[in-house]
Design an enzyme around this catalytic site. Structure first.
Site, PDB file in Angstrom:
ATOM      1  N   GLU A 249      10.868  21.576 -12.628  1.00 28.90           N
ATOM      2  CA  GLU A 249      11.613  20.663 -13.288  1.00 28.90           C
ATOM      3  C   GLU A 249      10.491  19.284 -13.048  1.00 28.90           C
ATOM      4  O   GLU A 249      10.213  19.309 -11.763  1.00 28.90           O
ATOM      5  CB  GLU A 249      13.040  20.452 -13.344  1.00 28.90           C
ATOM      6  CG  GLU A 249      13.650  21.085 -13.603  1.00 28.90           C
ATOM      7  CD  GLU A 249      15.314  20.901 -13.353  1.00 28.90           C
ATOM      8  OE1 GLU A 249      15.834  21.364 -14.604  1.00 28.90           O
ATOM      9  OE2 GLU A 249      15.827  20.497 -12.436  1.00 28.90           O
ATOM     10  N   HIS A 273      19.949  32.392 -11.482  1.00 32.79           N
ATOM     11  CA  HIS A 273      19.093  32.551 -12.684  1.00 32.79           C
ATOM     12  C   HIS A 273      17.839  33.401 -12.436  1.00 32.79           C
ATOM     13  O   HIS A 273      17.486  34.438 -13.336  1.00 32.79           O
ATOM     14  CB  HIS A 273      18.470  31.191 -13.225  1.00 32.79           C
ATOM     15  CG  HIS A 273      19.731  30.222 -13.566  1.00 32.79           C
ATOM     16  ND1 HIS A 273      20.940  30.724 -13.971  1.00 32.79           N
ATOM     17  CD2 HIS A 273      19.761  28.761 -13.418  1.00 32.79           C
ATOM     18  CE1 HIS A 273      21.665  29.675 -14.184  1.00 32.79           C
ATOM     19  NE2 HIS A 273      21.078  28.373 -13.823  1.00 32.79           N
TER      20      HIS A 273
END
Length: 514
Positions: A249, A273
């Site tokens: 990110e 994830h």
């Protein structure tokens, strides 16, 4: 509407062919009630309600079959809730104002606490009245409870649902519970939470949602691996040098610092994830596509992972993270981590699986990068140009591409790195790729648990990471500082090289333009 089938309304202009074919019908029993607990919170507002709206607009939720209840402590009216969520239905919602208005009229709000019976009895009364109005036979209705709540209130909420809001009898109806991550903070807390909820509901009633499993290209993983002959002989330690699963990110915690500091990047991203993606990359072919057969193979992968070595971990924390007033001055929480996992089985012995995630980095992307070994007997002397790689770009700009060496066009015999490229926006123009939450909510309605985390799977995942997390929590491992907008700590790149990854210099994949 024919008995025995809940037919989907034909709104083909809103649906991709593949999505509509897979979900053309949903088995019918009684009417469907979807109850969003935590309805006034951010998750419900930004993810849950927009996903329900899109399912409605695409024709998968019928206004004569479904009703949606919001439940939270906040004392607001039906219209207040409708106005709160109206602005989160996407850029093109204004073009479908009639659909928006009709969908919002399907929502009713009930206010109550999460640990007392009064609010839940009122909620049950409202649901039952709706079921009666739809002439549903008692016991045939379907109730889906979506817990868009902090994990700390899962046990009391589940107790209240069990006590006050269940179907009275079983005539083909069901009660299902959707639980959001985080599922605990370590093995002990996860097992405690699983035990508390497991005393109230059977495993087939529980849907532990990990939205990465709903992403289009993650769901493509099994098809790629097991429906394409040329991958079958390549997908092993004889040909693959290393596998990277990356989440990056380009922004920091941005107001979520206090929440994030409780968990850190490993608990927030890697343990769930990225580990779920690893399972799909590494698992053996299941006996069938039945959910339990797929989840059995995922568990086998997790149980084959060796203990993590400290020297194969690099932690980082971006400069300025502690400036957030909600973050402790001496926080040891990592905002970046690179972790090497090793799978002890015949297929993957010796192949490092590198899981990397970070905030405030120089780019935003999530991808799987499978790097193959060098070609033996390099007669073109082109190894320095880079290795073959198969890359699955999960977000943004969904794509799959194979990096390979080709002859440079011209009269000279020189080589260059290029790619075979399947970019979704270019190949599937005009096809709407569904959001992960849309698919997973629809899977819950259909009773398909393939893309949800089973209890033993959750336990195996926590067994891998809990020792490392405790060493970080106890201050035995410290994160390195890194500049926002950088690649992360330099030592992370050194760890990649040590693990065997060879970076390609001078080659950058550029998504094709339409």
């Amino acid at each position: 509407m024919g008995s025995g089938q809940w037919m989907v309304e034909k709104r083909s202009s809103f649906r991709s062919d593949s999505f509509s074919k897979e979900y053309e019908t949903v088995p019918e029993t009684g009417c469907l009630s979807i109850i969003v607990l935590g309805a006034s919170g951010d998750l419900a507002k930004k993810k849950t309600f927009p996903a329900l709206y899109n399912l409605y607009r695409r024709g998968f939720l019928q206004s004569n079959e479904v009703y949606i209840f919001g439940y939270a402590r906040t004392k607001i009216s039906d219209d207040d809730l409708r106005n709160r969520i109206r602005g989160y239905f996407g850029k093109d919602a204004s073009e479908h104002s009639e659909d928006v208005s009709k969908f919002l009229q399907l929502i009713k709000y009930v206010s109550g606490s999460y640990d007392t019976e009064d609010g839940f009895r009122l909620l049950d009364k409202e649901i039952s009245e709706h079921e009666v109005s739809k002439n549903s036979v008692e016991g045939s209705s379907r109730r889906l409870f979506y817990l868009a709540l902090p994990p700390s209130v899962y046990p009391p909420v589940c107790r209240m649902i069990r006590k006050c809001c269940m179907n009275r009898s079983d005539l083909g109806g069901w009660t299902r519970i959707v639980i959001e991550k985080p599922f605990g903070k370590d093995l002990e807390s996860a097992e405690k939470l699983s035990a508390q909820i497991g005393e109230l509901f059977e495993e087939p009633q529980l849907y532990r949602i990990d939205h990465y499993l709903g992403k289009e290209l993650v769901q493509n993983m099994l098809v790629l691996r097991f429906a394409n002959r040329f991958f079958l002989p390549l997908w092993n330690r004889d040909n693959i040098d290393n596998v990277q699963i990356v989440f990056r990110e380009d922004f920091g915690t941005e107001g979520r610092g206090g929440y994030f500091d409780e968990y850190g990047i490993i608990r927030d991203i890697i343990q769930n994830h990225l580990l779920q993606v690893l399972c799909l990359v590494a698992m053996e072919k299941p006996v069938s596509l039945k959910p339990e057969h797929i989840r059995d193979e995922k568990v086998k992968v997790l149980q084959s992972v060796l203990p993590i070595k400290d020297e194969e971990v690099v932690l980082g924390q971006y400069e300025g993270y502690r400036d957030d007033p909600t973050v402790p001055d001496h926080s040891n929480t990592p905002t970046f981590a690179t972790v090497v996992l090793r799978i002890h089985n015949e297929r993957w012995e010796g192949v490092p699986f590198i899981l990397k995630a970070g905030k405030a980095l120089n780019s935003r992307k999530a991808e799987i990068r499978v790097q193959f070994k060098d070609v033996p007997g390099d007669i073109f002397k082109c190894q320095k140009q880079g290795r073959n790689e198969f890359v699955i770009r999960l977000q943004p700009s969904e794509a799959m591409y194979m990096k390979l060496t080709v002859k440079q066009p011209g009269l000279e015999m020189s080589t260059v790195q290029s790619e075979l490229d399947l970019s979704y926006k270019q190949r599937y123009q005009g096809v709407a790729i569904p959001e992960a939450y849309e698919r997973l909510i629809l899977d819950t309605i259909r009773g398909d648990q393939q893309h949800f985390v089973r209890r033993d799977e959750l336990k195996a995942a926590w067994e891998i990471f809990t020792p490392l997390l405790h060493r970080i929590d106890d201050g035995e491992m410290k994160p390195l500082q890194y500049q926002p907008g950088s690649r992360g700590p330099v030592k992370a790149d050194e760890l990649l090289a040590k693990a065997g990854y060879v970076q390609t210099h001078g080659y950058i994949w550029i998504p094709p333009t339409l």
